[in-house]
Every structure is written in C-alpha cells, then in structure tokens.
Write a protein that holds these residues in place. Structure first.
Motif, short mmCIF file in Angstrom:
data_model
loop_
_atom_site.label_atom_id
_atom_site.label_comp_id
_atom_site.label_asym_id
_atom_site.label_seq_id
_atom_site.Cartn_x
_atom_site.Cartn_y
_atom_site.Cartn_z
N GLU A 85 115.08 18.04 32.17
CA GLU A 85 116.52 17.77 32.31
C GLU A 85 116.96 16.60 31.42
O GLU A 85 118.03 16.65 30.82
N MET A 88 117.25 17.92 28.01
CA MET A 88 118.45 18.74 27.83
C MET A 88 119.66 17.86 27.56
O MET A 88 120.49 18.18 26.70
N VAL A 89 119.76 16.74 28.28
CA VAL A 89 120.88 15.82 28.07
C VAL A 89 120.82 15.21 26.67
O VAL A 89 121.82 15.18 25.94
N SER A 92 121.46 17.83 23.76
CA SER A 92 122.79 18.45 23.65
C SER A 92 123.66 17.77 22.60
O SER A 92 124.57 18.38 22.05
N THR A 146 125.38 16.31 30.18
CA THR A 146 125.09 17.25 29.11
C THR A 146 126.37 17.59 28.35
O THR A 146 126.38 17.61 27.11
N ARG A 149 127.48 14.49 26.26
CA ARG A 149 126.70 14.31 25.04
C ARG A 149 127.04 15.37 23.99
O ARG A 149 127.06 15.09 22.79
#
Length: 465
Positions: A85, A88-89, A92, A146, A149
């Motif tokens: 996770e 992913m942040v 992005s 997310t 960003r």
C-alpha cells in the motif's frame, strides 16, 4: 553576408530573420517572413533574477515532491499501511507525472511558460498543504493519499517543459546552458533541504508539519513571482489564447511529423530517455546498494555527499558550456562534449562500483557519477531549445514522458536483476550499457541548427539581406 558570418556555422542563412537570439537588433530585417512572431529576450540582469527565482521554485518543487517519501514510514505506521500500500501511494505520483508533460509544454509554447509555472506552483503548493487534511478527514486515507499523489504528479509534470519553453523564448543561446544547469541544480538542493529540515520537523512536530511548511512556502513563492516579476498581471489562460497561439507554436500535425523525422530530434529523445532511465535507477537503488554492501555505514553520508557534489557540478557545467559558446566554439560540439561527460565519463565511475571496494571509495565513485550526470543539463536538455525553439516546451514534454516511462520500467527491471543474480554488478553494467547507447546516438546525430521550420519556404527572403 556579413550578418551570416557573424553568427558562425550553427546559424543557417535561412534563419537570420528570427530575432529571439539577437536582442540587440532593434530594426527588423526587410522582407522577413511574418509567420513566426518575434520575441524580446531578457537582458542579462533580468535573466539573472529569473534564474534565481526559478532555482528557488525548482528547489521547492522537490521539497514538495519528496515530502511524501520522507513521511511515508510515519504515515504507514499511523494508518496501518502495508509495504504494498505504501508503494502504491508513492508510485502513483509518477503515473500522474507522465500524463501532463506534453500538454504543459504545448500550453507554455502558446501562452508563455511563466504563466504555466505560476498556476501550477500555486496548485501543487496548495495540494501539498492540504495533504494532511485529506489524510485525516477521509475515511480511507490510502485512497485519498493515492489520489493526492496522482494529482501532484499531474500538476508538477508541467514544470520542466514550461522551463524549457520559457528558456527558449526568453534566453539567448549563449546563456541557456547556465540558466538550465543552475535551475536544474535546484532539484538536488531541494532534496538536501527537505532531507535535512524535513527529517527534523518530522521528529519534532510530526509528519503533518513537513507538508504544511513545504506547501505554504511554494504558494508564497508563486505569490512573490506574480507580485514582483509579473507585476501583478493575471496569469489568464483562455481558450482563445490556446487557439490563436501567442509565441511561435502553431505547428500543424504535418510539421510535427516532419519534425519527428529529423535525426537530430530523434537523437535528443533517445538520449534523454537513456539519461532519465539511468538517473532514476541510480536514485532509486543506490541507498539499497549501500545498505546491502556496507551495513554499518552511516546513512547520512551516502544520502548527502553525492548531492553536495552534484550542485556545484551542475553550476560548473553551465558556466563552462556558455563560456565555450561565447568564445566561438561550435554549439553542437559543446552540447556533445557536455553529454560525453554526463554519459561517457560517468559510466567509468559506475563500472568501478562493480568490483570490490571500500566504503569511502564507493561514496567517491557514486559522487563522481552523480556529479558528472548533471552535465546533461548543458547537453541534451538545452539542445532541444537549439533545435526547436518554437515548440521546445512540447518537445521537451515528449522527451520527459518517454524518460519517465522508461525510468519506471528500468527501475523494476533492475530489481529483477538483483533478485535473479544476487549481484549489483549486473545493475551497474546495465546502467553503463544504456548510457553508452544514448551517448553514441547523440554523438552521431545531434545538431544545433533549427529544424522546426521549413527552410524551403523562406529561402527566397534572403535576397533582402
């Protein structure tokens, strides 16, 4: 003929009526083709003021960009994010960053890069300042962060294409290297500032303070730029201005196809792609390399020293390239020389990391590599303005988009090589191979003459000189 001889062999006789490189000519050339509007370049004192302002803006850009990586560990602990996770942040941002490169350059070429820089800085500065609020008041922080960003990437993606457009329109050829290399050093300065001050604020006041301070300072920078440099004039971008085009950027699809068929244009795209790929790879994996190879080493040493070397190196490359051009050296040869140092000589120090070495020598080799890499600010990054000043922003956007995508792919592939082979030598060999590919392409095909106009359509106007 005297006019032609004065400018040297980099200036085509077909282009003598274009005045962006000759601010001293006060009287227009009789019979000059009217298709390309004239630009008033900055005087040297004005250019120096803008250089400092843009340097500070790029520094704040990186402060806002690196705020999330610095705070990621604390935020993951507070919001119970997994490694996936958190990745992913962080990732992005780059997907958003790729999508607005060409658009930002296109708009900058038509309405002026200073307007796009101002509006985007106010937007991404505000987004940075509001990030903690979004994180605390959203029921799903992982989703809001997310999205935040991704939007940051979209907003910051226009920065460098706008700089390229602004520089091509307002700065004479013999001073572009210094401006671009100085402004480019702001990225290293911003990384250092946020790494030091941001880490201190994180420990003393919490991760929210890092976003608040960097965001508000960015908004303040945008306000000061609007107030004192643009004299309070509204940075209005209308559909009419995009359609009619301010500066010389009304290139049709046919012109773009002809432009992209030029070997010199393809060379700058391929070279920038290679440069960006290797830089992103080094930036992403060097800390892990030091952690794996020298577990007891102090992190601040290998995270700070290379950037301290990169800043003066970038400034030196700009001064050197402009000095050589002002002394009468061929512009294309100077661009190639700068790129030779950036990709050729730096690869020698990269290869030295493949063997067994001590920690001090490893830091020295990495510092030399990162320092020499900055010479590209006076090489391929400026060459796009030599080739196509009328659409330098959009073309730089194409280059940066390709570089961003290839950089992400090469970072992932480097991780695969490390896991598959268990050796860092394969990664450094890959970086060297990509560098040499880009360097050979640039040395073979790079030029410094304008290729963004059809010389056959304006050749007959030379009889008036």
């Amino acid at each position: 003929m005297a006019v032609i001889q004065k400018h040297g062999k980099n200036y085509s006789p077909d282009l003598v009526c274009h005045k962006e490189n000759h601010p001293s000519d006060k009287i227009g050339v009789p019979g000059c083709h009217k298709r390309w509007p004239e630009h008033t370049t900055w005087s040297r004192p004005v250019a120096r003021v803008w250089t400092v302002v843009l340097l500070l803006g790029t520094c704040l850009l990186y402060c806002a960009r690196v705020a999330m990586p610095i705070c990621a560990v604390s935020m993951a602990e507070q919001f119970s994010w997994s490694k996936r996770e958190s990745g992913m942040v962080l990732g992005s941002f780059f997907w958003g960053y790729c999508f607005t490169q060409v658009f930002g350059g296109y708009v900058s070429d038509r309405v002026g890069g200073e307007k796009v820089l101002l509006l985007s800085a106010a937007a991404w500065g505000s987004m940075t300042a509001f990030t903690p609020i979004l994180a605390h008041f959203c029921s799903q922080p992982i989703l809001s962060m997310t999205l935040a960003r991704f939007l940051m990437g979209l907003l910051q993606g226009v920065h460098y294409p706008s700089l390229a457009s602004l520089c091509s329109q307002k700065v004479v050829e013999s001073e572009r290297g210094f401006l671009m290399s100085t402004v480019g050093s702001g990225s290293y300065l911003g990384t250092l500032v946020i790494g030091g001050a941001g880490s201190l604020m994180l420990d003393l006041y919490g991760w929210e303070s890092v976003f608040y301070v960097s965001g508000l300072l960015s908004v303040l920078w945008a306000y000061c730029m609007w107030k004192y440099l643009l004299k309070g004039e509204g940075p209005i971008i209308t559909l009419e201005s995009l359609g009619s085009g301010g500066p010389q950027s009304k290139l049709s699809k046919r012109h773009w196809l002809r432009l992209l068929k030029q070997p010199a244009v393809c060379a700058v795209i391929v070279t920038h792609l290679c440069t960006a790929s290797t830089f992103f790879t080094l930036l992403s994996w060097l800390p892990t390399f030091f952690k794996d190879t020298f577990p007891d080493a102090k992190g601040w040493v290998f995270n700070v020293i290379p950037w301290l070397v990169a800043i003066p190196s970038s400034l030196f490359s700009g001064c050197l390239s402009d000095h050589l051009i002002s002394q009468g050296f061929d512009t294309a040869s100077v661009r190639k020389l700068m790129q030779f140092f950036s990709m050729g000589v730096s690869s020698v120090f990269t290869l030295l990391l493949c063997g067994n070495t001590t920690f001090p020598w490893a830091v020295a080799f990495v510092s030399a590599t990162m320092g020499l890499t900055t010479f590209s600010h006076s090489g391929v990054s400026v060459n796009v303005q030599d080739l196509a000043p009328s659409c330098a922003g959009a073309l730089f956007g194409v280059m940066n988009t390709c570089g961003a995508f290839s950089g992400v792919l090469m970072v992932y592939f480097s991780g695969y090589l490390i896991e598959a082979t268990g050796s860092w030598a394969t990664v450094f060999a890959l970086i060297t191979t990509v560098n040499l590919l880009g360097l050979c392409t640039f040395l073979a095909f790079a030029e410094a003459r304008r290729v963004d106009i059809d010389s056959s359509k304006i050749r007959h106007h030379n009889i008036h000189i």
